[in-house]
Motif scaffolding. Structure first.
Motif, PDB file in Angstrom:
ATOM      1  N   THR A 110       0.723  -1.080   0.058  1.00  0.00           N
ATOM      2  CA  THR A 110      -0.121  -0.237  -0.093  1.00  0.00           C
ATOM      3  C   THR A 110       0.614   1.140   0.048  1.00  0.00           C
ATOM      4  O   THR A 110       0.609   2.331  -0.849  1.00  0.00           O
ATOM      5  N   SER A 187      -6.936   0.336   0.681  1.00  0.00           N
ATOM      6  CA  SER A 187      -5.925   1.603   1.213  1.00  0.00           C
ATOM      7  C   SER A 187      -5.109   2.040   0.255  1.00  0.00           C
ATOM      8  O   SER A 187      -4.710   3.157   0.154  1.00  0.00           O
ATOM      9  N   TYR A 190      -6.831   4.754  -1.343  1.00  0.00           N
ATOM     10  CA  TYR A 190      -7.009   6.132  -0.745  1.00  0.00           C
ATOM     11  C   TYR A 190      -5.519   6.917  -0.565  1.00  0.00           C
ATOM     12  O   TYR A 190      -5.608   8.070  -0.595  1.00  0.00           O
ATOM     13  N   ASP A 241      -4.355   3.140   9.369  1.00  0.00           N
ATOM     14  CA  ASP A 241      -4.574   1.971   8.642  1.00  0.00           C
ATOM     15  C   ASP A 241      -3.994   0.729   8.725  1.00  0.00           C
ATOM     16  O   ASP A 241      -4.477  -0.413   8.458  1.00  0.00           O
ATOM     17  N   SER A 244      -6.491  -1.126  10.701  1.00  0.00           N
ATOM     18  CA  SER A 244      -7.646  -1.434   9.841  1.00  0.00           C
ATOM     19  C   SER A 244      -6.978  -2.580   9.078  1.00  0.00           C
ATOM     20  O   SER A 244      -8.036  -3.523   8.795  1.00  0.00           O
TER      21      SER A 244
END
Length: 309
Positions: A110, A187, A190, A241, A244
């Motif tokens: 990510t 993710s 974003y 994150d 998450s």
């Protein structure tokens, strides 16, 4: 800095107690009887069920159960799974390293790919590559994670044969590539959008025009001045994150048969194993709190104007 860290650590205490209390209450309020479910369709003497509840402490009031859980928790005892009689600490010890590997893989994917795409598009805003990134990220955001997981499993495992459709019990690094990419895709979208917006906004700032007017090399302008100021909102998102990704691994681990904490949480919820769910969620809460503290401390590294008294 020391005072700030001490104050943040003290603030974590009510957050930790509140979150664990909420999870404990949710498990307490769930319908069904985990002790009665052990017997299945068989008829069991109610006195025997009552005796088992007494041994497990499930016959006590909610606040007493929660208080006992906290006392045992600070002694390293996460409780015992009702069905198997296995300590929850052993379940966490075997499942948590697998989820850590999966999460770190997804987090690295990510961060590296998302930031790279965001910088690539943000340096040339309102161009074809910028619009292409917006379309790609919108597609990733729109597709549910379980749909993306099944599509990836179908094409890369069943059609192309590049990977195995399911992860083995050992969960080697190579087997976690596809689940990690699926887990980190949302993710990534974003992060890419956030990086692109931050880069595009900071390019129009006064300090950027000053750096260009001074004749500084473009590599220094982008790598030092632009990136350090643009990464603050991205680091904030990535820090939160991390927790998450661990919590969101339930669906991914279930589809790819990754036997991590998400897999065990899902199984525990089906069997109403409250001790297992609360123990794993407690650990994830700690990860959230520590990651949040580290993100706040990184602000001062990225922006020298930020100082903690």
């Amino acid at each position: 800095m020391g005072r700030y860290v001490a104050r943040r650590l003290l603030q974590m205490i009510p957050v930790f107690l509140g979150s664990t209390l909420l999870v404990f209450l949710m498990m307490y309020a769930l319908p069904g009887d985990p002790v009665r479910a052990l017997a299945g369709e068989q008829t069991v003497d109610p006195a025997q069920i009552a005796a088992m509840k007494k041994d497990l402490g499930l016959d006590r009031p909610f606040l007493v159960q929660y208080g006992n859980y906290l006392v045992n928790l600070f002694q390293g005892d996460f409780g015992t799974q009702i069905a198997s009689g296995r300590p929850v600490a052993d379940i966490i010890a075997s499942a948590f390293p697998i989820t850590i590997r999966l999460t770190l893989f997804a987090f690295t994917f990510t961060a590296l790919v998302g930031i790279s795409l965001g910088v690539f598009a943000g340096l040339k805003a309102d161009t074809l590559r910028d619009r292409g990134l917006l379309v790609l990220t919108l597609l990733l955001i729109s597709v549910p994670s379980f749909v993306l997981a099944f599509l990836a499993q179908f094409f890369f495992a069943h059609q192309l044969g590049w990977v195995d459709p399911n992860v083995s019990a050992l969960a080697e690094w190579g087997e976690l590539v596809l689940p990690a990419v699926v887990l980190g895709s949302l993710s990534l979208a974003y992060v890419a959008r956030l990086t692109r917006t931050s880069i595009a906004e900071n390019l129009r700032s006064d300090y950027m025009r000053t750096a260009v007017a001074k004749g500084l090399p473009r590599r220094r302008i982008v790598g030092v001045h632009l990136m350090r100021n643009s990464m603050i909102p991205v680091v904030t998102f990535l820090g939160t994150d991390l927790g998450s990704l661990m919590g969101g691994a339930v669906v991914t681990e279930g589809i790819f048969n990754v036997q991590g904490v998400g897999y065990n949480v899902f199984s525990a919820l089906k069997n109403r194993e409250g001790a297992t769910v609360v123990g794993i969620v407690t650990l994830i809460v700690v990860v959230y709190l520590v990651a949040s503290l580290l993100v706040d401390l990184l602000y001062a590294v990225l922006d020298p104007r930020i100082r903690y008294a």
